[in-house]
Write a protein that holds these residues in place. Structure first.
Motif, PDB file in Angstrom:
ATOM      1  N   GLU A   1       0.819  -1.219   0.000  1.00  0.00           N
ATOM      2  CA  GLU A   1       0.000   0.000   0.000  1.00  0.00           C
ATOM      3  C   GLU A   1       0.848   1.262   0.000  1.00  0.00           C
ATOM      4  O   GLU A   1       0.491   2.261  -0.632  1.00  0.00           O
ATOM      5  CB  GLU A   1      -0.927   0.001   1.222  1.00  0.00           C
ATOM      6  CG  GLU A   1      -2.092  -0.969   1.120  1.00  0.00           C
ATOM      7  CD  GLU A   1      -3.079  -0.799   2.252  1.00  0.00           C
ATOM      8  OE1 GLU A   1      -4.298  -0.828   1.979  1.00  0.00           O
ATOM      9  OE2 GLU A   1      -2.627  -0.634   3.406  1.00  0.00           O
TER      10      GLU A   1
ATOM     11  N   GLU B   1      -1.546  -1.201  -7.391  1.00  0.00           N
ATOM     12  CA  GLU B   1      -2.748  -2.015  -7.157  1.00  0.00           C
ATOM     13  C   GLU B   1      -2.490  -3.515  -7.306  1.00  0.00           C
ATOM     14  O   GLU B   1      -3.045  -4.328  -6.572  1.00  0.00           O
ATOM     15  CB  GLU B   1      -3.849  -1.595  -8.136  1.00  0.00           C
ATOM     16  CG  GLU B   1      -4.467  -0.252  -7.831  1.00  0.00           C
ATOM     17  CD  GLU B   1      -5.335  -0.290  -6.582  1.00  0.00           C
ATOM     18  OE1 GLU B   1      -5.946  -1.341  -6.319  1.00  0.00           O
ATOM     19  OE2 GLU B   1      -5.378   0.721  -5.874  1.00  0.00           O
TER      20      GLU B   1
ATOM     21  N   MET C   1     -11.908  -4.563  -4.387  1.00  0.00           N
ATOM     22  CA  MET C   1     -10.916  -3.659  -4.955  1.00  0.00           C
ATOM     23  C   MET C   1     -11.443  -3.057  -6.259  1.00  0.00           C
ATOM     24  O   MET C   1     -12.021  -3.754  -7.095  1.00  0.00           O
ATOM     25  CB  MET C   1      -9.610  -4.401  -5.205  1.00  0.00           C
ATOM     26  CG  MET C   1      -8.866  -4.781  -3.927  1.00  0.00           C
ATOM     27  SD  MET C   1      -7.172  -5.311  -4.263  1.00  0.00           S
ATOM     28  CE  MET C   1      -6.433  -3.778  -4.854  1.00  0.00           C
TER      29      MET C   1
END
Length: 395
Positions: free
Chosen positions: A97, A102, A135
């Motif tokens: 993160e 991603e 997500m």
């Protein structure tokens, strides 16, 4: 990124452990395993539990399988390792993160979900998989892969409602853009769930469409998949279709040597060797009752197979003596009399028994069905000839 199912033909550790536990528990009240197989299965189950640190599963397993001999020290060691692994995975997620994109974040979350699948409760694992699916940048293909992993979680815990929900989710995702491999994979998952639910027709249809393209070795071996295909198809397909799709299949024949009695089970009924078919049923019975997906349906399945074989035999006769029919099936007159009487009374076999004369008479309905099947068969032959002639004439 694709969800990792493994490059090699490796059965999912959770499903392997669940099957081993089931067969060992079943064997305690209905011995179907040899002492050597029992010992090997017990050792393998213990090995999986300790190597994967399956604490929650182990707590359930030791209650019904004390022979696993998992000590308090074993549990403490597994819990300690899980705590360390969990911290490492969370640190990886935090690093992804803060320092990566991603894709790396998703990979970290998938690892966390897979970890909790084997080590934690069903509810915790579900929540971890849900986090991945939420997500924003996850693709349709990745969502399908994730859905298949969630179905495995459902198979592991035998959660029918969750599996059904995931299958419906998978179907919707396929409409958005599932590729050929994922579509074929989902067919096998759908087939196993249908088999678990005793919808053998749906199971058979899905299995048959995947025979030549099977890659779901995370669910079962190829030989077991073919076994499932045969068992669900024999009670669903008409005789001609069964020969074409099962008996004449080269893929089916390749596994005959891996499963005792399977070849006779497949061929004897079609070849009207009813005594051999009954013997093959007995030979396959331990595999059926020892399978966690099929065991619950074993009595129903054997009953359906008997009805199928009796009905097929009677289709060839307007009347036959009870003694002759009993001989053909390798059973006593008394056994056949009682069983046929029960099936006739319930409407499952279309016949009647003349007690005084010791004769079984096929009903008009059964004979009409036989004539109908013959008309269909002859019609198919005629259609094939017409199509062949049309090709020759270039029409």
């Amino acid at each position: 990124m694709e969800i990792d199912f493994g490059e090699e033909a490796i059965l999912d550790k959770g499903l392997e452990a669940a099957q081993l536990k089931f067969s060992l528990v079943y064997n305690k009240s209905n011995p179907v395993l040899s002492k050597e197989d029992q010992k090997t299965s017990l050792a393998r189950l213990r090995e999986i539990i300790l190597s994967e640190n399956m604490v929650t599963f182990a707590e359930i397993a030791v209650e019904v399988l004390p022979d696993l001999k998992l000590s308090p020290e074993d549990f403490n060691t597994m819990k300690k390792k899980n705590k360390e692994k969990s911290k490492k995975l969370e640190d990886n997620h935090k690093d992804a993160e803060e320092n990566h994109g991603e894709i790396e974040i998703m990979e970290a979350l998938v690892e966390i979900a897979n970890f909790h699948y084997l080590t934690d409760t069903k509810e915790v694992a579900m929540e971890k998989f849900k986090t991945v699916s939420e997500m924003k940048l996850i693709s349709t293909g990745q969502l399908i892969d994730l859905t298949l992993k969630k179905i495995i979680l459902g198979f592991f815990w035998s959660d029918f409602d969750f599996i059904q929900l995931c299958l419906e989710e998978g179907e919707k995702l396929m409409e958005k853009g599932g590729d050929w491999e994922r579509r074929n994979r989902l067919k096998v998952y759908r087939g196993i769930f249908a088999m678990m639910s005793r919808d053998f027709k749906t199971a058979s249809e899905n299995f048959l469409s995947a025979v030549a393209t099977f890659t779901c070795t995370e669910l079962c071996s190829y030989s077991t998949f073919i076994f499932y295909t045969i068992v669900t198809s024999i009670v669903h397909l008409e005789r001609v279709s069964f020969k074409k799709q099962i008996i004449d299949s080269s893929q089916v024949r390749t596994v005959y040597g891996e499963i005792d009695s399977l070849a006779e089970f497949v061929n004897a009924l079609y070849e009207t060797r009813y005594r051999d078919f009954f013997i093959a049923m007995i030979g396959l019975h331990p595999k059926i009752v020892g399978d966690r997906y099929l065991s619950e349906h074993a009595d129903w399945l054997v009953r359906e197979l008997r009805i199928l074989s009796y009905s097929q035999f009677l289709e060839s006769y307007k009347s036959v003596t009870l003694e002759m029919m009993a001989y053909e099936f390798g059973v006593s007159d008394d056994f056949l009399d009682k069983e046929l009487s029960r099936f006739i009374a319930s409407g499952n076999v279309q016949a009647k028994i003349d007690k005084a004369g010791g004769v079984i008479e096929a009903s008009k309905l059964l004979n009409s069905h036989m004539q109908y099947q013959e008309v269909i068969k002859q019609g198919d032959l005629l259609l094939n000839k017409v199509q062949y002639l049309s090709r020759l004439l270039g029409v």
